[in-house]
Scaffold this motif. Structure first.
Motif, PDB file in Angstrom:
ATOM      1  N   GLY A  90      -5.031   1.170  20.699  1.00 47.79           N
ATOM      2  CA  GLY A  90      -3.791   1.949  20.689  1.00 47.79           C
ATOM      3  C   GLY A  90      -2.936   1.752  19.451  1.00 47.79           C
ATOM      4  N   GLN A  91      -3.546   1.279  18.360  1.00 45.59           N
ATOM      5  CA  GLN A  91      -2.782   1.075  17.131  1.00 45.59           C
ATOM      6  C   GLN A  91      -2.503   2.420  16.463  1.00 45.59           C
ATOM      7  OE1 GLN A  91      -4.696  -1.534  14.280  1.00 45.59           O
ATOM      8  NE2 GLN A  91      -2.866  -1.657  12.976  1.00 45.59           N
ATOM      9  N   THR A  92      -1.225   2.658  16.134  1.00 42.85           N
ATOM     10  CA  THR A  92      -0.866   3.927  15.476  1.00 42.85           C
ATOM     11  C   THR A  92      -0.376   3.724  14.051  1.00 42.85           C
ATOM     12  OG1 THR A  92       1.388   3.843  16.377  1.00 42.85           O
ATOM     13  CG2 THR A  92      -0.260   5.040  17.669  1.00 42.85           C
ATOM     14  N   VAL A  93       0.046   2.523  13.708  1.00 41.49           N
ATOM     15  CA  VAL A  93       0.439   2.210  12.329  1.00 41.49           C
ATOM     16  C   VAL A  93      -0.526   1.154  11.808  1.00 41.49           C
ATOM     17  CG1 VAL A  93       2.245   1.303  10.827  1.00 41.49           C
ATOM     18  CG2 VAL A  93       2.879   2.761  12.759  1.00 41.49           C
ATOM     19  N   ASP A  94      -1.248   1.504  10.756  1.00 41.81           N
ATOM     20  CA  ASP A  94      -2.323   0.625  10.265  1.00 41.81           C
ATOM     21  C   ASP A  94      -1.799  -0.439   9.308  1.00 41.81           C
ATOM     22  OD1 ASP A  94      -4.184   1.925  11.847  1.00 41.81           O
ATOM     23  OD2 ASP A  94      -4.683   3.396  10.291  1.00 41.81           O
ATOM     24  N   HIS A  95      -0.836  -1.182   9.781  1.00 38.23           N
ATOM     25  CA  HIS A  95      -0.317  -2.376   9.099  1.00 38.23           C
ATOM     26  C   HIS A  95      -0.050  -3.358  10.234  1.00 38.23           C
ATOM     27  CE1 HIS A  95       2.480  -4.250   5.848  1.00 38.23           C
ATOM     28  NE2 HIS A  95       2.531  -5.062   6.909  1.00 38.23           N
ATOM     29  N   LEU A  96      -0.765  -4.468  10.224  1.00 39.71           N
ATOM     30  CA  LEU A  96      -0.692  -5.433  11.320  1.00 39.71           C
ATOM     31  C   LEU A  96       0.754  -5.704  11.753  1.00 39.71           C
ATOM     32  CD1 LEU A  96      -2.428  -7.573  12.939  1.00 39.71           C
ATOM     33  CD2 LEU A  96      -1.731  -9.182  11.199  1.00 39.71           C
ATOM     34  N   HIS A  97       0.981  -5.669  13.064  1.00 40.35           N
ATOM     35  CA  HIS A  97       2.321  -5.950  13.583  1.00 40.35           C
ATOM     36  C   HIS A  97       2.199  -6.491  14.993  1.00 40.35           C
ATOM     37  CE1 HIS A  97       1.237  -1.726  14.309  1.00 40.35           C
ATOM     38  NE2 HIS A  97       1.892  -1.825  15.457  1.00 40.35           N
ATOM     39  N   CYS A  98       3.089  -7.390  15.319  1.00 35.13           N
ATOM     40  CA  CYS A  98       3.166  -7.940  16.670  1.00 35.13           C
ATOM     41  C   CYS A  98       4.394  -7.334  17.349  1.00 35.13           C
ATOM     42  CB  CYS A  98       3.291  -9.459  16.600  1.00 35.13           C
ATOM     43  SG  CYS A  98       3.464 -10.244  18.223  1.00 35.13           S
ATOM     44  N   MET A 120       0.856  -1.194   0.000  1.00 31.89           N
ATOM     45  CA  MET A 120       0.000   0.000   0.000  1.00 31.89           C
ATOM     46  C   MET A 120       0.892   1.244   0.000  1.00 31.89           C
ATOM     47  SD  MET A 120      -2.950   0.968   2.726  1.00 31.89           S
ATOM     48  CE  MET A 120      -3.994   2.377   2.441  1.00 31.89           C
ATOM     49  N   ALA A 121       0.604   2.164  -0.893  1.00 33.02           N
ATOM     50  CA  ALA A 121       1.536   3.248  -1.222  1.00 33.02           C
ATOM     51  C   ALA A 121       1.945   4.112  -0.016  1.00 33.02           C
ATOM     52  CB  ALA A 121       0.928   4.117  -2.306  1.00 33.02           C
ATOM     53  N   ASP A 122       0.989   4.502   0.806  1.00 30.23           N
ATOM     54  CA  ASP A 122       1.353   5.445   1.871  1.00 30.23           C
ATOM     55  C   ASP A 122       1.476   4.768   3.236  1.00 30.23           C
ATOM     56  OD1 ASP A 122      -1.272   4.892   2.208  1.00 30.23           O
ATOM     57  OD2 ASP A 122      -1.925   6.975   2.465  1.00 30.23           O
ATOM     58  N   CYS A 123       1.773   3.480   3.238  1.00 32.19           N
ATOM     59  CA  CYS A 123       1.919   2.741   4.503  1.00 32.19           C
ATOM     60  C   CYS A 123       3.408   2.636   4.862  1.00 32.19           C
ATOM     61  CB  CYS A 123       1.309   1.348   4.369  1.00 32.19           C
ATOM     62  SG  CYS A 123       1.698   0.274   5.764  1.00 32.19           S
ATOM     63  N   ILE A 124       3.739   3.120   6.048  1.00 34.10           N
ATOM     64  CA  ILE A 124       5.150   3.159   6.459  1.00 34.10           C
ATOM     65  C   ILE A 124       5.747   1.752   6.581  1.00 34.10           C
ATOM     66  CG2 ILE A 124       4.697   3.294   8.950  1.00 34.10           C
ATOM     67  CD1 ILE A 124       6.946   5.440   8.998  1.00 34.10           C
ATOM     68  N   PHE A 125       4.965   0.781   7.052  1.00 35.07           N
ATOM     69  CA  PHE A 125       5.509  -0.575   7.196  1.00 35.07           C
ATOM     70  C   PHE A 125       5.608  -1.284   5.838  1.00 35.07           C
ATOM     71  CE2 PHE A 125       4.545  -1.297  12.019  1.00 35.07           C
ATOM     72  CZ  PHE A 125       5.458  -0.298  12.330  1.00 35.07           C
ATOM     73  N   CYS A 126       4.728  -0.959   4.894  1.00 32.93           N
ATOM     74  CA  CYS A 126       4.914  -1.476   3.528  1.00 32.93           C
ATOM     75  C   CYS A 126       6.205  -0.909   2.938  1.00 32.93           C
ATOM     76  CB  CYS A 126       3.731  -1.112   2.644  1.00 32.93           C
ATOM     77  SG  CYS A 126       2.283  -2.185   2.845  1.00 32.93           S
ATOM     78  N   LYS A 127       6.483   0.344   3.231  1.00 25.48           N
ATOM     79  CA  LYS A 127       7.723   0.954   2.727  1.00 25.48           C
ATOM     80  C   LYS A 127       8.945   0.299   3.366  1.00 25.48           C
ATOM     81  CE  LYS A 127       5.771   5.418   1.491  1.00 25.48           C
ATOM     82  NZ  LYS A 127       5.456   6.764   1.994  1.00 25.48           N
ATOM     83  N   ILE A 128       8.864   0.007   4.654  1.00 23.96           N
ATOM     84  CA  ILE A 128       9.966  -0.697   5.323  1.00 23.96           C
ATOM     85  C   ILE A 128      10.123  -2.098   4.716  1.00 23.96           C
ATOM     86  CG2 ILE A 128      10.629  -1.803   7.514  1.00 23.96           C
ATOM     87  CD1 ILE A 128       9.652   0.746   8.945  1.00 23.96           C
ATOM     88  N   ALA A 129       9.001  -2.788   4.503  1.00 21.96           N
ATOM     89  CA  ALA A 129       9.055  -4.146   3.923  1.00 21.96           C
ATOM     90  C   ALA A 129       9.631  -4.111   2.512  1.00 21.96           C
ATOM     91  CB  ALA A 129       7.652  -4.769   3.916  1.00 21.96           C
ATOM     92  N   GLY A 130       9.356  -3.040   1.781  1.00 26.50           N
ATOM     93  CA  GLY A 130       9.848  -2.923   0.409  1.00 26.50           C
ATOM     94  C   GLY A 130      11.252  -2.344   0.314  1.00 26.50           C
TER      95      GLY A 130
END
Ligand code: 5GP
Ligand code: ZN
Length: 114
Positions: free
Chosen positions: A93-101, A1-11
């Motif tokens: 309390g989720q602040t980044v909308d990309h599932l993470h543990c 997803m273009a504006d997702c910070i964790f997608c950017k980290i994954a990519g």
């Protein structure tokens, strides 16, 4: 997803302090650690939250938790334990909308949460 910070980290578009990576999962240290050990395990696939999981994601989530446990143990928490946390949406309390543990260890953590 273009504006997702964790997608950017994954990519690879945003750097991270990686602990583990395979074709489906990535683990990296949290930018603002809340314990001596604090890392995140994410699916590379963009799943916004626990509320967006479906039955097809069951094997992926199983792998994610298994990897979180394996890394926590390898990083010194096998005997002392750790907290495995998935915050979900606003009340969770989720602040980044990309599932993470979150995996937090290295000190005794309080309960219940505030
Ligand atoms: P949440 O509040 O959604 O459960 O957790 C998000 C976590 O991601 C927070 O602990 C925050 O410190 C971490 N975080 C946010 N942006 C970045 C980043 O760019 N890099 C890393 N390594 N962690 C981040
Ligand atoms: Zn994403």
């Amino acid at each position: 997803m273009a504006d997702c910070i964790f997608c950017k980290i994954a990519g690879g578009g945003i750097p991270s302090n990686k602990i583990y990576e395979d074709e489906e999962l990535l683990a990296f240290y949290d930018l603002k650690p809340q314990a001596p050990l604090h890392f995140l395990v994410i699916p590379k696939k963009h799943i916004p939250s626990v509320m967006d999981l479906d039955s097809a994601d069951v094997p992926l989530l199983g792998r994610l938790l298994n990897k979180a446990q394996e890394l926590a143990a390898a990083l010194g928490c096998a005997e002392t334990g750790a907290r495995f946390v998935i915050n979900c949406k606003a009340d969770g309390g989720q602040t980044v909308d990309h599932l993470h543990c979150h995996v937090l260890g290295g000190r005794a953590l309080g309960w219940p949460p505030g």
